[in-house]
Enzyme design. Structure first.
Site, mmCIF file in Angstrom:
data_model
loop_
_atom_site.group_PDB
_atom_site.id
_atom_site.type_symbol
_atom_site.label_atom_id
_atom_site.label_comp_id
_atom_site.label_asym_id
_atom_site.label_seq_id
_atom_site.Cartn_x
_atom_site.Cartn_y
_atom_site.Cartn_z
ATOM 1 N N GLN A 162 0.835 -1.204 0.000
ATOM 2 C CA GLN A 162 0.000 0.000 0.000
ATOM 3 C C GLN A 162 0.870 1.255 0.000
ATOM 4 O O GLN A 162 1.872 1.321 0.710
ATOM 5 C CB GLN A 162 -0.906 -0.027 1.228
ATOM 6 C CG GLN A 162 -2.014 1.000 1.209
ATOM 7 C CD GLN A 162 -3.074 0.693 2.245
ATOM 8 O OE1 GLN A 162 -3.325 -0.464 2.560
ATOM 9 N NE2 GLN A 162 -3.700 1.722 2.768
ATOM 10 N N SER A 178 4.084 -6.626 2.505
ATOM 11 C CA SER A 178 2.796 -6.507 3.190
ATOM 12 C C SER A 178 1.669 -6.942 2.264
ATOM 13 O O SER A 178 1.574 -8.111 1.902
ATOM 14 C CB SER A 178 2.615 -5.073 3.703
ATOM 15 O OG SER A 178 1.442 -4.951 4.478
ATOM 16 N N LEU A 179 0.826 -6.030 1.838
ATOM 17 C CA LEU A 179 -0.255 -6.324 0.902
ATOM 18 C C LEU A 179 0.263 -7.088 -0.313
ATOM 19 O O LEU A 179 -0.398 -8.002 -0.830
ATOM 20 C CB LEU A 179 -0.892 -5.004 0.454
ATOM 21 C CG LEU A 179 -1.863 -5.050 -0.718
ATOM 22 C CD1 LEU A 179 -3.110 -5.818 -0.354
ATOM 23 C CD2 LEU A 179 -2.217 -3.637 -1.171
ATOM 24 N N ARG A 214 -9.408 -7.778 3.979
ATOM 25 C CA ARG A 214 -8.259 -7.354 4.790
ATOM 26 C C ARG A 214 -8.223 -5.836 4.912
ATOM 27 O O ARG A 214 -7.990 -5.291 5.999
ATOM 28 C CB ARG A 214 -6.970 -7.864 4.137
ATOM 29 C CG ARG A 214 -5.654 -7.516 4.841
ATOM 30 C CD ARG A 214 -4.502 -8.109 4.030
ATOM 31 N NE ARG A 214 -3.183 -7.935 4.643
ATOM 32 C CZ ARG A 214 -2.358 -6.924 4.423
ATOM 33 N NH1 ARG A 214 -2.735 -5.949 3.600
ATOM 34 N NH2 ARG A 214 -1.170 -6.880 5.008
ATOM 35 N N HIS A 258 0.382 -3.284 11.101
ATOM 36 C CA HIS A 258 1.470 -4.169 11.541
ATOM 37 C C HIS A 258 1.871 -3.921 12.991
ATOM 38 O O HIS A 258 3.050 -3.983 13.347
ATOM 39 C CB HIS A 258 2.665 -4.055 10.590
ATOM 40 C CG HIS A 258 2.325 -4.491 9.195
ATOM 41 N ND1 HIS A 258 2.061 -5.798 8.879
ATOM 42 C CD2 HIS A 258 2.152 -3.774 8.055
ATOM 43 C CE1 HIS A 258 1.755 -5.880 7.596
ATOM 44 N NE2 HIS A 258 1.796 -4.672 7.079
ATOM 45 N N GLN A 318 0.664 -11.867 9.722
ATOM 46 C CA GLN A 318 1.281 -10.762 8.988
ATOM 47 C C GLN A 318 0.613 -9.424 9.291
ATOM 48 O O GLN A 318 1.259 -8.382 9.323
ATOM 49 C CB GLN A 318 1.225 -11.062 7.482
ATOM 50 C CG GLN A 318 2.027 -10.097 6.631
ATOM 51 C CD GLN A 318 1.259 -9.666 5.402
ATOM 52 O OE1 GLN A 318 0.101 -9.276 5.483
ATOM 53 N NE2 GLN A 318 1.921 -9.724 4.260
#
Length: 309
Positions: free
Chosen positions: A11, A90-91, A115, A196, A245
């Site tokens: 992102q 991440s994403l 998510r 996170h 995650q």
């Protein structure tokens, strides 16, 4: 023999117009955007291709970016580009898993839509924050924030760029102490939640319910996970890793170092922008990094890879 990785941004890489040239010229890309629109009840063309207020909202960003990255990937594959391993920040890990054969593209898009909603809504607005710490060693940052309750590291992006996350007051206190300790800059990020961080554990638990309803497939190639930098070959571990995650640090720098140690010497960043290429320059300047952000990039990258392989 060169070992090639496809890597995917997270992102923040999104921008209006991303993927439009793929949609207009490639039937497989058009089909994926159209199928995503139908599956999510969203107009992905408007969301991705036109200036709008939704693209930077987490609940929309995640589906838009993964749709775009996977549309680009499928066209790259049609042109003969194939990775030996994948990873995503991440994403981006969802794009990496789908590219590695671990889940269907539409399932990856549905999952990141959920998510995104969970990450945006689990912690009330204003409670959490994130801050980028520039030009300070990760070990020093860990030392400074160790005694500040409510703040942890969110992202190990590259040497000199670490992101902290947590409760707003704790993050602000940590930013001040890190400046006093020698950080060159601290930049509060314009995000909708403390991503996170342990505050997102409930989001991970809810996401696991969706993951348990999603069919996963045996991996064609491995991918490297953000959670612990392991090379994953067993898809049965993926659901738990994706749950973790959401609230765990993104160990991108360490993941890239592990891939390089394993023999990967060529990285292809697929998606808008060149964020990961920028990180790689600080992680290891000796490896080759290419970008596929526009349709015209594919022929260039294919020619370069043919030359190096």
């Amino acid at each position: 023999m060169s070992k090639v990785a496809f890597i995917y941004p997270g992102q923040g890489a999104q921008k209006a117009g991303m993927g439009a040239d793929f949609y207009e010229n490639c039937p497989s890309a058009k089909a994926l955007y159209d199928q995503a629109s139908e599956a999510l009840g969203l107009d992905m063309k408007t969301l991705c291709f036109e200036e709008n207020d939704k693209l930077d909202l987490t609940e929309y960003t995640q589906a838009a970016l993964v749709t775009t990255c996977l549309a680009m990937t499928r066209v790259a594959e049609e042109k003969g580009l194939r990775p030996d391993i994948t990873a995503g920040l991440s994403l981006g890990e969802y794009s990496a898993i789908a590219a590695a054969g671990g889940m269907d593209d539409l399932d990856a898009i549905r999952l990141v839509r959920k998510r995104g909603i969970l990450m945006q809504n689990t912690v009330p607005a204003g409670v959490g924050a994130m801050c980028a710490i520039i030009a300070m060693d990760a070990g020093k940052i860990e030392e400074v924030i160790a005694d500040i309750e409510g703040v942890t590291i969110a992202n190990y992006n590259c040497p000199g760029q670490i992101v902290i996350t947590g409760k707003k007051e704790a993050v602000e206190e940590a930013a001040e102490k890190l400046k006093e300790a020698g950080a060159k800059r601290t930049i509060m990020l314009n995000v909708s939640g403390p991503f996170h961080s342990p505050l997102l554990v409930p989001a991970g638990e809810e996401l696991l319910k969706e993951l348990e309803q999603t069919e996963l497939h045996e991996l064609r190639i491995p991918y490297v996970t953000n959670v612990n930098t392991e090379t994953i070959t067993d898809i049965s571990r993926t659901r738990e890793l994706l749950k973790e995650q959401v609230s765990s640090p993104v160990r991108w720098m360490q993941s890239m170092e592990a891939m390089i140690a394993d023999g990967v010497d060529t990285f292809v960043e697929i998606g808008p922008g060149k964020t990961l290429a920028g990180f790689m320059k600080k992680i290891d300047k000796t490896v080759k990094v290419y970008n596929i952000a526009e349709l015209s990039d594919i022929e260039k990258v294919a020619a370069e890879l043919e030359a190096v392989c």
